[in-house]
Design an enzyme around this catalytic site. Structure first.
Site, PDB file in Angstrom:
ATOM      1  N   ARG A  40     162.084  80.884 -33.090  1.00 57.96           N
ATOM      2  CA  ARG A  40     163.106  81.106 -34.131  1.00 57.96           C
ATOM      3  C   ARG A  40     162.786  82.372 -34.911  1.00 57.96           C
ATOM      4  O   ARG A  40     161.625  82.692 -35.148  1.00 57.96           O
ATOM      5  CB  ARG A  40     163.131  79.922 -35.112  1.00 57.96           C
ATOM      6  CG  ARG A  40     163.582  78.634 -34.484  1.00 57.96           C
ATOM      7  CD  ARG A  40     163.590  77.520 -35.525  1.00 57.96           C
ATOM      8  NE  ARG A  40     163.483  76.230 -34.881  1.00 57.96           N
ATOM      9  CZ  ARG A  40     162.798  75.210 -35.382  1.00 57.96           C
ATOM     10  NH1 ARG A  40     162.180  75.312 -36.543  1.00 57.96           N
ATOM     11  NH2 ARG A  40     162.744  74.069 -34.738  1.00 57.96           N
ATOM     12  N   LYS A  43     159.296  60.728 -28.783  1.00 60.35           N
ATOM     13  CA  LYS A  43     157.839  60.675 -28.949  1.00 60.35           C
ATOM     14  C   LYS A  43     157.520  59.368 -29.634  1.00 60.35           C
ATOM     15  O   LYS A  43     158.267  58.930 -30.521  1.00 60.35           O
ATOM     16  CB  LYS A  43     157.364  61.833 -29.833  1.00 60.35           C
ATOM     17  CG  LYS A  43     157.450  63.181 -29.170  1.00 60.35           C
ATOM     18  CD  LYS A  43     156.785  64.240 -30.056  1.00 60.35           C
ATOM     19  CE  LYS A  43     157.149  65.621 -29.582  1.00 60.35           C
ATOM     20  NZ  LYS A  43     157.141  66.637 -30.600  1.00 60.35           N
ATOM     21  N   ARG A 101     160.955  58.875 -37.654  1.00 61.47           N
ATOM     22  CA  ARG A 101     161.061  60.200 -38.253  1.00 61.47           C
ATOM     23  C   ARG A 101     162.536  60.611 -38.213  1.00 61.47           C
ATOM     24  O   ARG A 101     163.176  60.547 -37.158  1.00 61.47           O
ATOM     25  CB  ARG A 101     160.234  61.205 -37.452  1.00 61.47           C
ATOM     26  CG  ARG A 101     160.374  62.592 -38.021  1.00 61.47           C
ATOM     27  CD  ARG A 101     160.186  63.634 -36.968  1.00 61.47           C
ATOM     28  NE  ARG A 101     160.415  64.956 -37.520  1.00 61.47           N
ATOM     29  CZ  ARG A 101     160.736  66.006 -36.802  1.00 61.47           C
ATOM     30  NH1 ARG A 101     160.879  65.903 -35.500  1.00 61.47           N
ATOM     31  NH2 ARG A 101     160.925  67.165 -37.376  1.00 61.47           N
ATOM     32  N   HIS A 145     159.663  69.681 -42.528  1.00 62.38           N
ATOM     33  CA  HIS A 145     158.203  69.468 -42.410  1.00 62.38           C
ATOM     34  C   HIS A 145     157.653  68.752 -43.639  1.00 62.38           C
ATOM     35  O   HIS A 145     156.461  68.857 -43.947  1.00 62.38           O
ATOM     36  CB  HIS A 145     157.426  70.810 -42.306  1.00 62.38           C
ATOM     37  CG  HIS A 145     157.536  71.509 -40.990  1.00 62.38           C
ATOM     38  ND1 HIS A 145     157.507  72.880 -40.881  1.00 62.38           N
ATOM     39  CD2 HIS A 145     157.654  71.039 -39.736  1.00 62.38           C
ATOM     40  CE1 HIS A 145     157.612  73.229 -39.620  1.00 62.38           C
ATOM     41  NE2 HIS A 145     157.704  72.122 -38.904  1.00 62.38           N
ATOM     42  N   HIS A 189     152.229  75.231 -42.907  1.00 64.73           N
ATOM     43  CA  HIS A 189     152.321  74.495 -41.639  1.00 64.73           C
ATOM     44  C   HIS A 189     152.762  75.477 -40.560  1.00 64.73           C
ATOM     45  O   HIS A 189     153.904  75.948 -40.553  1.00 64.73           O
ATOM     46  CB  HIS A 189     153.334  73.338 -41.779  1.00 64.73           C
ATOM     47  CG  HIS A 189     153.490  72.558 -40.506  1.00 64.73           C
ATOM     48  ND1 HIS A 189     153.081  71.254 -40.378  1.00 64.73           N
ATOM     49  CD2 HIS A 189     153.993  72.905 -39.298  1.00 64.73           C
ATOM     50  CE1 HIS A 189     153.324  70.829 -39.148  1.00 64.73           C
ATOM     51  NE2 HIS A 189     153.886  71.826 -38.473  1.00 64.73           N
ATOM     52  N   GLY A 234     153.198  75.697 -36.658  1.00 62.00           N
ATOM     53  CA  GLY A 234     153.238  75.141 -35.312  1.00 62.00           C
ATOM     54  C   GLY A 234     154.305  75.912 -34.563  1.00 62.00           C
ATOM     55  O   GLY A 234     154.567  77.080 -34.875  1.00 62.00           O
ATOM     56  N   GLY A 245     157.393  75.207 -34.886  1.00 59.34           N
ATOM     57  CA  GLY A 245     158.151  75.406 -36.120  1.00 59.34           C
ATOM     58  C   GLY A 245     157.136  75.719 -37.205  1.00 59.34           C
ATOM     59  O   GLY A 245     155.988  75.277 -37.123  1.00 59.34           O
ATOM     60  N   ARG A 283     148.623  80.793 -28.425  1.00 61.59           N
ATOM     61  CA  ARG A 283     147.402  81.070 -27.654  1.00 61.59           C
ATOM     62  C   ARG A 283     147.621  82.242 -26.701  1.00 61.59           C
ATOM     63  O   ARG A 283     146.800  83.154 -26.615  1.00 61.59           O
ATOM     64  CB  ARG A 283     146.992  79.845 -26.824  1.00 61.59           C
ATOM     65  CG  ARG A 283     146.089  78.903 -27.560  1.00 61.59           C
ATOM     66  CD  ARG A 283     145.992  77.605 -26.835  1.00 61.59           C
ATOM     67  NE  ARG A 283     147.303  76.950 -26.785  1.00 61.59           N
ATOM     68  CZ  ARG A 283     147.495  75.665 -26.612  1.00 61.59           C
ATOM     69  NH1 ARG A 283     146.467  74.890 -26.430  1.00 61.59           N
ATOM     70  NH2 ARG A 283     148.695  75.151 -26.612  1.00 61.59           N
ATOM     71  N   GLY A 310     149.549  73.230 -35.316  1.00 65.99           N
ATOM     72  CA  GLY A 310     148.794  73.672 -34.143  1.00 65.99           C
ATOM     73  C   GLY A 310     148.165  75.048 -34.316  1.00 65.99           C
ATOM     74  O   GLY A 310     147.002  75.263 -33.947  1.00 65.99           O
ATOM     75  N   ILE A 311     148.912  75.994 -34.885  1.00 66.14           N
ATOM     76  CA  ILE A 311     148.375  77.347 -35.085  1.00 66.14           C
ATOM     77  C   ILE A 311     147.449  77.370 -36.306  1.00 66.14           C
ATOM     78  O   ILE A 311     146.331  77.891 -36.251  1.00 66.14           O
ATOM     79  CB  ILE A 311     149.531  78.365 -35.261  1.00 66.14           C
ATOM     80  CG1 ILE A 311     150.398  78.396 -33.998  1.00 66.14           C
ATOM     81  CG2 ILE A 311     148.996  79.740 -35.600  1.00 66.14           C
ATOM     82  CD1 ILE A 311     151.684  79.216 -34.141  1.00 66.14           C
TER      83      ILE A 311
HETATM   84  P1  ADP Z   1     155.068  71.643 -32.883  1.00 68.65           P
HETATM   85  O1  ADP Z   1     155.780  72.394 -33.955  1.00 68.65           O
HETATM   86  O2  ADP Z   1     155.778  71.658 -31.564  1.00 68.65           O
HETATM   87  O3  ADP Z   1     154.551  70.279 -33.296  1.00 68.65           O
HETATM   88  P2  ADP Z   1     152.248  72.342 -32.812  1.00 68.65           P
HETATM   89  O4  ADP Z   1     151.915  72.034 -34.227  1.00 68.65           O
HETATM   90  O5  ADP Z   1     151.684  71.485 -31.736  1.00 68.65           O
HETATM   91  O6  ADP Z   1     153.794  72.552 -32.588  1.00 68.65           O
HETATM   92  O7  ADP Z   1     151.752  73.844 -32.556  1.00 68.65           O
HETATM   93  C1  ADP Z   1     151.967  74.499 -31.354  1.00 68.65           C
HETATM   94  C2  ADP Z   1     151.392  75.915 -31.466  1.00 68.65           C
HETATM   95  O8  ADP Z   1     149.981  75.804 -31.758  1.00 68.65           O
HETATM   96  C3  ADP Z   1     151.520  76.738 -30.196  1.00 68.65           C
HETATM   97  O9  ADP Z   1     151.944  78.048 -30.525  1.00 68.65           O
HETATM   98  C4  ADP Z   1     150.093  76.771 -29.669  1.00 68.65           C
HETATM   99  O10 ADP Z   1     149.820  77.954 -28.954  1.00 68.65           O
HETATM  100  C5  ADP Z   1     149.298  76.731 -30.959  1.00 68.65           C
HETATM  101  N1  ADP Z   1     147.934  76.311 -30.690  1.00 68.65           N
HETATM  102  C6  ADP Z   1     147.498  75.100 -30.294  1.00 68.65           C
HETATM  103  N2  ADP Z   1     146.161  75.146 -30.060  1.00 68.65           N
HETATM  104  C7  ADP Z   1     145.767  76.403 -30.307  1.00 68.65           C
HETATM  105  C8  ADP Z   1     144.528  77.113 -30.250  1.00 68.65           C
HETATM  106  N3  ADP Z   1     143.419  76.504 -29.872  1.00 68.65           N
HETATM  107  N4  ADP Z   1     144.504  78.426 -30.606  1.00 68.65           N
HETATM  108  C9  ADP Z   1     145.641  79.041 -30.984  1.00 68.65           C
HETATM  109  N5  ADP Z   1     146.843  78.448 -31.058  1.00 68.65           N
HETATM  110  C10 ADP Z   1     146.898  77.168 -30.727  1.00 68.65           C
END
Ligand code: ADP
Length: 398
Positions: free
Chosen positions: A241, A17, A91, A180, A208, A210, A212, A284, A330-331
């Site tokens: 996990r 990335k 990173r 993280h 945090h 996501g 992870g 989601r 993300g979550i």
């Molecule tokens: P990573 O750890 O890969 O960086 P992210 O921080 O991008 O992950 O988070 C990914 C998670 O966030 C996924 O489970 C995704 O479904 C969730 N997510 C992203 N957008 C939304 C949303 N609008 N509503 C609910 N969950 C979301």
């Protein structure tokens, strides 16, 4: 130099990335991802402001990291960004006990990162491949390593020690490291700004969430406990996990004839939201299916949120006072149902969700999602690239 740019690289075993980040604002001028390295369909794609979305298929071979970096070099030249580029920030997942801050990379640092590969076999060797490719492409620029573990090096022994023979710690380095770190660092600093406090007097629990996921207790600006452990599988339930588990379960499976590799794959790749819902690892999808009555998704959602709340509750113990809990990832930045359930689970501590505010704080929008006069809960979008870029920028000024 008008706007100093840092190339931020996150090199994985089969991916890379990248982002070109304005080091003073954290804005990404262009960002992209190379994937499927080592396979026939290896490719790299990117997009940016005023830069067309593009994808390039890589030539077959085993040097996809180098090919990807070469393409990034051409992109920088084509967009005339070279004169603003002042550093490359990498990173790095594992810095062990050796690295407690961002570090200018030289041969001895590369050697040390390689030597920590036993603690992060999937990550550290790939980081070194990316670092070497970047050094050959940008030999004149400072190359800086920013470690996921570094922020947690301030944890006291009572937080990082496992209750096992200390010989295992001395011989193998078995202890909690936490990951993280750049995200927990960033959102704890942003929370301090919002609270109008200096970081050194700010106490927050950063969450945090996501693919992870981890929780961190930040006391007076320093990490004093975190849920990920010796490896990132520990702590919360995650996308795939398992998080915390009775340590005898892997041994039990082994006695049933499972190999260590099968057990590793099961607990890292087939567990968490995916394993419990038997549907998907994507939050989601889980929320949608739960809303439609899918029992597995409903259980996964409840379990996920309950676990997060339990960790937050336990970190009240690590802090004398809590200024705020902070959701990110993300979550954490987007999922209304997950935040709602976590806040409900924390009612005993007085937390009360402001439903309207919770709906507004999404898609990159920060906000306070607790009701006025109740313990504070914030949503703060994370920006790990910004941390890496600002750390790298420091080395251009020395
Ligand atoms: P990573 O750890 O890969 O960086 P992210 O921080 O991008 O992950 O988070 C990914 C998670 O966030 C996924 O489970 C995704 O479904 C969730 N997510 C992203 N957008 C939304 C949303 N609008 N509503 C609910 N969950 C979301």
């Amino acid at each position: 130099m008008s706007k100093p740019l840092v190339l931020v690289l996150n090199s994985g075993s089969s991916s890379l990335k990248f982002a070109l980040v304005e080091a003073q604002t954290g804005d990404a001028v262009v960002s992209g991802i190379g994937e499927c390295f080592g396979l026939d369909n290896a490719c790299i794609a990117w997009k940016g402001e005023g830069i067309d979305k593009q994808e390039v298929i890589l030539q077959s071979g085993d040097n996809h990291h180098q090919q990807a970096v070469d393409i990034i070099v051409s992109l920088i030249e084509k967009e005339h960004l070279g004169s603003d580029l002042c550093a490359v920030g990498h990173r790095v997942v594992h810095g062990g006990e050796h690295f407690s801050q961002a570090t200018l990379i030289d041969d001895s640092v590369i050697e040390k990162i390689e030597s920590l590969s036993s603690l992060a076999p999937l990550h550290n060797p790939s980081h070194v491949v990316g670092i070497r490719a970047a050094i050959s492409a940008f030999p004149h620029l400072p190359q800086v390593a920013v470690f996921d573990t570094a922020f947690h090096q301030t944890m006291p022994a009572k937080a990082y020690t496992y209750a096992i023979s200390q010989k295992l710690y001395r011989d193998f380095g078995i202890r909690r490291y936490g990951f993280h770190g750049t995200s927990h660092y960033f959102v704890s600093r942003e929370a301090a700004k919002q609270l109008d406090k200096v970081p050194e007097q700010t106490n927050v629990i950063t969450v945090h969430l996501g693919n992870g996921a981890s929780v961190c207790a930040v006391k007076n600006g320093k990490s004093v406990d975190t849920s990920m452990g010796f490896t990132p599988i520990a702590g919360l339930m995650m996308g795939t996990r398992c998080g915390d588990l009775d340590p005898s379960i892997p041994e039990f499976l082994q006695k049933q004839g499972w190999t260590p590799e099968q057990i590793h794959k099961e607990l890292n790749g087939n567990s968490g939201l995916l394993g419990v819902s038997e549907l998907t690892s994507d939050c989601r999808g889980i929320c949608e299916a739960a809303g439609e009555g899918h029992k597995g998704a409903q259980l996964a959602l409840e379990l996920f949120s309950y676990r997060v709340a339990k960790y937050i509750a336990s970190y009240m113990v690590a802090l004398d006072e809590v200024d705020a809990i902070v959701f990110t990832g993300g979550i954490g930045e987007n999922s209304l149902p997950v935040r709602h359930l976590i806040m409900m689970n924390l009612r005993v501590f007085g937390y009360r969700e402001d439903v309207e505010a919770n709906e507004k704080a999404r898609f990159g929008q920060p906000g306070m999602i607790s009701q006025q006069g109740t313990p504070m809960a914030l949503v703060i979008p994370t920006n790990e690239e910004f941390v890496i870029a600002s750390e790298a920028l420091r080395f251009t000024m020395q």
